[in-house]
Design an enzyme around this catalytic site. Structure first.
Site, PDB file in Angstrom:
ATOM      1  N   TYR A  67      15.763  25.871  19.299  1.00 53.21           N
ATOM      2  CA  TYR A  67      16.971  26.633  19.641  1.00 53.21           C
ATOM      3  C   TYR A  67      16.552  27.963  20.250  1.00 53.21           C
ATOM      4  O   TYR A  67      16.250  28.918  19.556  1.00 53.21           O
ATOM      5  CB  TYR A  67      17.839  26.881  18.409  1.00 53.21           C
ATOM      6  CG  TYR A  67      18.415  25.637  17.765  1.00 53.21           C
ATOM      7  CD1 TYR A  67      18.377  24.401  18.402  1.00 53.21           C
ATOM      8  CD2 TYR A  67      18.996  25.692  16.508  1.00 53.21           C
ATOM      9  CE1 TYR A  67      18.899  23.264  17.808  1.00 53.21           C
ATOM     10  CE2 TYR A  67      19.535  24.566  15.909  1.00 53.21           C
ATOM     11  CZ  TYR A  67      19.483  23.362  16.550  1.00 53.21           C
ATOM     12  OH  TYR A  67      19.998  22.243  15.951  1.00 53.21           O
ATOM     13  N   PRO A 213      29.885  19.327  14.333  1.00 49.95           N
ATOM     14  CA  PRO A 213      30.908  18.934  13.357  1.00 49.95           C
ATOM     15  C   PRO A 213      32.339  19.133  13.832  1.00 49.95           C
ATOM     16  O   PRO A 213      33.258  18.547  13.270  1.00 49.95           O
ATOM     17  CB  PRO A 213      30.610  19.826  12.151  1.00 49.95           C
ATOM     18  CG  PRO A 213      29.965  21.053  12.743  1.00 49.95           C
ATOM     19  CD  PRO A 213      29.156  20.538  13.900  1.00 49.95           C
TER      20      PRO A 213
END
Length: 284
Positions: A67, A213
């Site tokens: 990341y 999510p």
């Protein structure tokens, strides 16, 4: 005025049998730049989001060396070190970044050893509580990748091992080498491709971490529930995950403290069975 809800409202979950965290975490992918590449436009704003998450009871943060790369782990340490005693930081290794938006698996043992050492340095820890293989590498036997993580665990550099983007057969192969305490796969209201893995994790008391999510959706029952509860569809999507299985640990992320507060407020939303089933049945 009612007290602001915290992640404690989501209840507790055990990670690996010896780490107990609140069942609403924080995913630290979005505190990087566009395309999950480079630093964020405003480092202080990103660090404020991390601090706000912890202030509101989040004690599980998920990140990865890819990341940024490196940026997310660096910001976590800048914002939160020295860490609260109950904070669990999970990270991942096994993907490299040729450029913005590009992800290439690299499960070579030498690569995993190198990036794990890098994560230890950036996070400023002696041991990583949960280290996950980010993705199986089709060019490397899975046993070699998992074997490297086992060696790191045996050396005391990893506490628990998890896997990401795995199917059941791959999970069983990994488990034959070392205990696997978590699975992190894409899963949300509109993407149920890992439905059987959620069920498997529940049956075997393993943590399931849904990445991505929150999904924008034309799910009418989702919108109806949001209107009924007076909240956003994002919050209902998180509440749906919390209700779906006690082994799901949602990790919504944001680079904004305000969005962090909104996500965590979802912990107090209780969907009834009719709402839960209606949202599920649109895709299921």
């Amino acid at each position: 005025m009612s007290e602001r809800p915290t992640a404690e409202a989501a209840g507790k979950i055990d990670v690996g049998g010896d780490l107990t965290v609140n069942r609403l975490g924080f995913g630290a992918m979005r505190i990087t730049g566009q395309g999950v590449w480079g630093p964020p436009p405003d480092r202080e704003r990103a660090k404020a989001a991390l601090r706000r998450a912890v202030e509101l009871g989040v004690n599980f943060i998920d990140t990865a060396d890819s990341y940024g790369p490196d940026v997310s782990e660096e910001l976590i340490a800048e914002a939160l070190y020295p860490y609260p005693d109950d904070l669990v930081i999970a990270t991942k290794g096994g993907q490299v970044r040729p450029g913005p938006g590009n992800w290439v698996p690299d499960g070579r043992p030498e690569h995993l050893r190198s990036v794990c050492e890098g994560s230890l340095r950036r996070l400023r820890v002696d041991r990583i509580d949960l280290y996950q293989l980010h993705r199986p590498d089709p060019k490397v036997p899975l046993a070699e990748s998992i074997g490297a993580l086992k060696e790191l665990k045996d050396a005391g550099k990893i506490r628990h091992i998890g896997v990401s983007n795995f199917g059941e057969q791959q999970l069983r192969e990994a488990e034959a080498i070392t205990p696997v305490v978590s699975v992190q796969n894409r899963y949300n209201v509109t993407d149920r491709s890992s439905e059987t893995m959620v069920d498997l994790c529940e049956q075997e008391s393993r943590v399931f971490l849904p990445w991505a999510p929150i999904s924008e959706s034309d799910n009418v029952p989702l919108r109806t529930a949001a209107e009924r509860h007076g909240v956003s569809t994002r919050q209902i999507a998180i509440a749906w995950l919390l209700a779906r299985s006690p082994q799901i640990l949602p990790i919504p992320g944001s680079g904004s403290a305000e969005h962090v507060e909104e996500n965590i407020a979802a912990a107090r939303i209780e969907l009834d069975a009719q709402e839960q089933n209606a949202i599920t049945d649109v895709v299921g």
